[in-house]
Write a protein that holds these residues in place. Structure first.
Motif, PDB file in Angstrom:
ATOM      1  N   UNK A   1       2.641   1.620  -3.486  1.00 46.40           N
ATOM      2  CA  UNK A   1       1.680   1.988  -4.525  1.00 46.40           C
ATOM      3  C   UNK A   1       1.190   3.438  -4.329  1.00 46.40           C
ATOM      4  N   UNK A   2       1.003   3.846  -3.067  1.00 43.53           N
ATOM      5  CA  UNK A   2       0.594   5.236  -2.810  1.00 43.53           C
ATOM      6  C   UNK A   2       1.692   6.214  -3.213  1.00 43.53           C
TER       7      UNK A   2
ATOM      8  N   UNK B   1       1.769   6.336  -7.042  1.00 41.71           N
ATOM      9  CA  UNK B   1       0.591   6.957  -7.662  1.00 41.71           C
ATOM     10  C   UNK B   1       0.553   8.449  -7.352  1.00 41.71           C
TER      11      UNK B   1
ATOM     12  N   UNK C   1       0.829  -1.205   0.000  1.00 42.23           N
ATOM     13  CA  UNK C   1       0.000   0.000   0.000  1.00 42.23           C
ATOM     14  C   UNK C   1       0.868   1.261   0.000  1.00 42.23           C
TER      15      UNK C   1
ATOM     16  N   UNK D   1      -4.023   2.670  -9.182  1.00 39.42           N
ATOM     17  CA  UNK D   1      -3.053   2.005  -8.303  1.00 39.42           C
ATOM     18  C   UNK D   1      -3.012   0.503  -8.555  1.00 39.42           C
ATOM     19  N   UNK D   2      -4.168  -0.054  -8.893  1.00 38.57           N
ATOM     20  CA  UNK D   2      -4.240  -1.499  -9.100  1.00 38.57           C
ATOM     21  C   UNK D   2      -3.352  -1.987 -10.231  1.00 38.57           C
TER      22      UNK D   2
ATOM     23  N   UNK E   1       0.194  -3.579  -9.412  1.00 40.04           N
ATOM     24  CA  UNK E   1       0.438  -4.917  -8.863  1.00 40.04           C
ATOM     25  C   UNK E   1       0.948  -5.912  -9.910  1.00 40.04           C
TER      26      UNK E   1
END
Lengths: 114, 153
Positions: free
Chosen positions: A37-38, A41, A34, A50-51, A54
């Motif tokens: 990714x934060x 983004x 998390x 954000x997805x 992965x």
């Protein structure tokens, strides 16, 4: 320029670079999904996709550039931390050199040298 | 199951449907990563309101785009891995071959052209000699014929 064109341009620009942004963030310190990714983004203006990161993380893990390790968290469920491997570090070092050369070339042609 | 749980389940079900074209291992990994992300993000946001969960899911984005990203990531290794390993020998081997065969072709053409040129040169030389042969003979007698008068006085 249409919205679709602009999106395609942004996607194309990110394609070759975003994975090195992942490696560079992990070069500073290990991060769990998390967080990583934060940071990506927010840094790259991808707060509604954000997805999509992965699958990239999954590939980097398969290619041995990053690794994961579970750690207990002070609160909530354990976190899976992403770390940079020696291969990842080498790839990042190489990319930094390539990037500077590439960027200066493009800047010279575009007339966008700072 | 709470309403927010249902939102999450519905979202993951959409991802799963979109990901049906991915290999099973990739699909399960992707769903696992997203489920983990949602779980951690929910635990961190503290509040368990529907709006919080919606924000988390909106930031993750459209399931179809996520699977499209997975498509490109599954394609990338297919492109790079063959370039690095199994298909690598034929790939770099092919370009060197082409210049070689092209060189051979040009060399062949050059040799053929040279052969034609040489042939014509010989032919022309032979023709000139045939032409000059008789011409020289008359000249020589003329010179010898002229020589005595010049020597004479």
């Amino acid at each position: 320029m249409g919205v679709t064109d602009e999106a395609a341009l942004t996607t194309a620009l990110r394609r070759g670079t975003i994975e090195y942004c992942v490696l560079a963030l992990l070069d500073k310190r290990e991060l769990y999904g998390v967080e990583l990714v934060h940071q990506l983004s927010n840094g790259l203006g991808m707060t509604t996709s954000e997805g999509t990161m992965y699958p990239l993380l999954s590939r980097l893990r398969r290619n041995g550039r990053i690794a994961t390790t579970w750690r207990e968290a002070p609160a909530g469920p354990p976190r899976r931390y992403y770390t940079l491997t020696a291969d990842g570090e080498a790839a990042l070092t190489h990319f930094r050199t390539e990037w500077v050369t590439f960027r200066s070339g493009v800047d010279r042609i575009l007339g966008t040298e700072s | 199951m709470t309403q927010t749980d249902e939102l999450v389940a519905a979202y993951l079900a959409r991802v799963e449907r979109a990901a049906s074209r991915l290999p099973a291992g990739r699909r399960e990994e992707l769903i696992g990563d997203l489920r983990e992300h949602i779980e951690i993000a929910r635990a961190e946001s503290g509040a368990e309101s529907e709006a919080d969960v919606r924000t988390i899911l909106e930031r993750l984005g459209d399931p179809e785009s996520i699977v499209a990203a997975a498509d490109t990531q599954t394609d990338l290794p297919r492109v790079t891995a063959p370039a690095l390993y199994p298909t690598a020998p034929p790939m770099p081997a092919a370009p060197p071959h082409r210049p070689v065969s092209r060189t051979a072709l040009w060399a062949g053409i050059a040799v053929a052209a040279a052969a034609v040129v040489i042939f014509f040169c010989f032919a022309a030389f032979a023709a000139v000699r045939d032409d000059q042969g008789p011409a020289e003979r008359p000249i020589a007698p003329v010179e010898t014929a002229e020589a005595p008068p010049s020597v004479g006085p």
